[in-house]
Design a protein around this motif. Structure first.
Motif, PDB file in Angstrom:
ATOM      1  N   LYS A 171      35.241  47.970  40.731  1.00 20.82           N
ATOM      2  CA  LYS A 171      35.130  48.084  39.267  1.00 20.82           C
ATOM      3  C   LYS A 171      33.669  47.968  38.821  1.00 20.82           C
ATOM      4  O   LYS A 171      33.190  48.755  38.003  1.00 20.82           O
ATOM      5  CB  LYS A 171      35.936  46.978  38.576  1.00 20.82           C
ATOM      6  CG  LYS A 171      37.428  47.209  38.563  1.00 20.82           C
ATOM      7  CD  LYS A 171      38.091  46.058  37.812  1.00 20.82           C
ATOM      8  CE  LYS A 171      39.588  46.107  37.952  1.00 20.82           C
ATOM      9  NZ  LYS A 171      40.245  44.974  37.326  1.00 20.82           N
ATOM     10  N   ARG A 188      44.279  49.019  46.283  1.00 18.59           N
ATOM     11  CA  ARG A 188      44.861  48.139  45.251  1.00 18.59           C
ATOM     12  C   ARG A 188      45.906  47.207  45.871  1.00 18.59           C
ATOM     13  O   ARG A 188      46.183  46.132  45.362  1.00 18.59           O
ATOM     14  CB  ARG A 188      45.503  49.010  44.160  1.00 18.59           C
ATOM     15  CG  ARG A 188      46.020  48.191  43.013  1.00 18.59           C
ATOM     16  CD  ARG A 188      46.646  49.051  41.956  1.00 18.59           C
ATOM     17  NE  ARG A 188      47.145  48.232  40.864  1.00 18.59           N
ATOM     18  CZ  ARG A 188      47.963  48.678  39.936  1.00 18.59           C
ATOM     19  NH1 ARG A 188      48.334  49.940  39.945  1.00 18.59           N
ATOM     20  NH2 ARG A 188      48.388  47.871  38.992  1.00 18.59           N
ATOM     21  N   PRO A 195      44.943  44.063  41.317  1.00 17.77           N
ATOM     22  CA  PRO A 195      45.455  44.259  42.676  1.00 17.77           C
ATOM     23  C   PRO A 195      46.923  43.841  42.796  1.00 17.77           C
ATOM     24  O   PRO A 195      47.387  43.000  42.023  1.00 17.77           O
ATOM     25  CB  PRO A 195      44.557  43.375  43.540  1.00 17.77           C
ATOM     26  CG  PRO A 195      43.833  42.480  42.625  1.00 17.77           C
ATOM     27  CD  PRO A 195      43.889  43.052  41.248  1.00 17.77           C
ATOM     28  N   THR A 226      38.628  44.994  44.777  1.00 18.22           N
ATOM     29  CA  THR A 226      38.929  45.570  43.458  1.00 18.22           C
ATOM     30  C   THR A 226      37.805  45.257  42.467  1.00 18.22           C
ATOM     31  O   THR A 226      37.318  46.145  41.762  1.00 18.22           O
ATOM     32  CB  THR A 226      40.267  45.008  42.922  1.00 18.22           C
ATOM     33  OG1 THR A 226      41.282  45.268  43.885  1.00 18.22           O
ATOM     34  CG2 THR A 226      40.662  45.639  41.605  1.00 18.22           C
ATOM     35  N   GLU A 245      42.567  54.017  42.216  1.00 18.23           N
ATOM     36  CA  GLU A 245      43.287  52.987  42.976  1.00 18.23           C
ATOM     37  C   GLU A 245      44.114  53.659  44.075  1.00 18.23           C
ATOM     38  O   GLU A 245      44.671  54.728  43.853  1.00 18.23           O
ATOM     39  CB  GLU A 245      44.157  52.125  42.057  1.00 18.23           C
ATOM     40  CG  GLU A 245      45.124  52.874  41.159  1.00 18.23           C
ATOM     41  CD  GLU A 245      46.538  52.863  41.691  1.00 18.23           C
ATOM     42  OE1 GLU A 245      46.830  52.076  42.606  1.00 18.23           O
ATOM     43  OE2 GLU A 245      47.350  53.666  41.187  1.00 18.23           O
TER      44      GLU A 245
END
Ligand code: KG4
Ligand code: ZN
Length: 337
Positions: free
Chosen positions: A96, A80, A333, A92, A108
């Motif tokens: 996801k 992250r 992030p 990121t 994360e």
């Protein structure tokens, strides 16, 4: 039940994907970005574009190399931060999407914690002694120089920090002054091996407590070379190895003197180094010597787990998985974590 984590690292200029099963590395692939070499540093926009191009094929290969199928993956861990925002965004978003598609949890990971947790990465067929807690770790990378007390796998306290540049930056920036390509650390390490570390003397900065400073060293190195080049335009070329050895020597002595102080202050003798600069052969050798002298229980990660890699993100994800520490898809992030 076995726990298999797919891990994504994209904080800077390396796209890395790993598969970790019950703490053991099944695969750990890294696509380096040579594109930055001639620029003397990482160009953020080029880095994010390269991550976009690399992330799918690297993930594909990591899964194939691990010998698993996507149904075996229990969670997706990703970096992250801290790092370059554009680069982090690619990893990121990809993580996801992957977690959403498989309907599995998302984890994360703090990149700096992960560098320290690299000490806990296991490899099949290799016996490894793990640090016990509290564990004192010197984290030395391109962007950070910290002394950390690790209380358990997930709880870390920073007890020393750089007030300006990181140790890795000192290597890279002084290397740039000598005309080396980025990152200069590995080349300085190699050349230092053939040089005399006492050939040139650079002053050690005076910084209180357990904090560090490297920007003064960079400036004095620059001025020193500028003066010598006035008398001899070939000074760098003629003295390359000695310059590298002397520079490396002062950086190592700054790092180790603070680590000794930290061990004395905390009473901790479980000691390790982590991060890209911990690949440095001079630092590794000096740490081994200190450990013998001071009866430290010393931990030095394998070189492949010192510089940026996804296996360290995977091991962090594994310990977070065991604690049920997942995150939602609204997570963003962080350039600074
Ligand atoms: O941990 P890392 O891969 O990335 C960051 O999180 O910053 O560290 C990169 C840094 C660079 O500054 C590089 O020059 C340095 O680690 N480095 C080294 C060596 N290998 C990498 N510095 C000195 N000696 C080395 N052998
Ligand atoms: Zn790093």
């Amino acid at each position: 039940m076995a726990v298999t984590i797919l891990a994504i690292e994209s904080s800077c200029d390396d796209t890395s994907v790993a598969v970790i099963k019950d703490g053991y590395v099944l695969s750990n692939l890294i696509a380096n970005q040579d594109i930055h070499m001639s620029y003397g540093g990482v160009v953020p926009e080029l880095a994010s574009r390269a991550h976009q191009a690399n992330i799918v094929p690297v993930t594909d290969q990591a899964i194939v190399k691990a010998g698993i199928s996507t149904e075996d993956i229990n969670a997706v861990a990703f970096t992250r931060g801290p790092g370059l925002l554009g680069s982090l965004l690619v990893g990121t978003s990809f993580a996801k999407g992957f977690a959403l598609a498989l309907d599995i949890p998302l984890i994360e990971v703090n990149h700096l914690h992960a560098h320290v947790l690299a000490h806990f990465i296991l490899e099949k067929g290799k016996d490894k002694k793990l640090p016990s807690f509290p564990f004192l770790c010197l984290l030395v990378s391109g962007g950070h120089t910290r002394i950390i007390v690790m209380k358990n796998h997930l709880e870390m306290e920073v007890i020393g920090n750089t007030i300006d540049d990181a140790a890795g930056e000192a290597f890279d920036k002084c290397g740039k002054v000598m005309g080396f390509t980025y990152p200069a650390g590995p080349l300085i390490d190699k050349l230092a091996d053939e040089g005399d570390m006492n050939a040139f003397v650079f002053a050690k900065p005076v910084v209180k407590g357990l904090d560090f400073s490297f920007s003064g060293l960079k400036t004095s190195f620059l001025y020193f070379l500028r003066d010598r080049l006035k008398d001899d335009p070939d000074f760098i070329e003629k003295n390359k190895a000695d310059l590298c050895a002397s520079l490396q020597h002062i950086i190592i002595s700054i790092l180790i003197s603070k680590l000794i102080k930290a061990s004395t202050m905390t009473g901790i003798r479980e000691i390790g180094i982590a991060g890209g600069v911990s690949a440095n052969s001079g630092l590794r050798k000096a740490m081994n010597e200190e450990a013998v002298k001071r009866h430290w229980n010393l931990f030095i990660p394998e070189i492949r787990y010192t510089t940026d890699n996804a296996a360290m993100i995977g091991i962090s994800g594994y310990y977070k998985y065991l604690r049920g520490e997942f995150c939602g898809h609204e997570v963003t992030p962080l350039a600074r974590y």
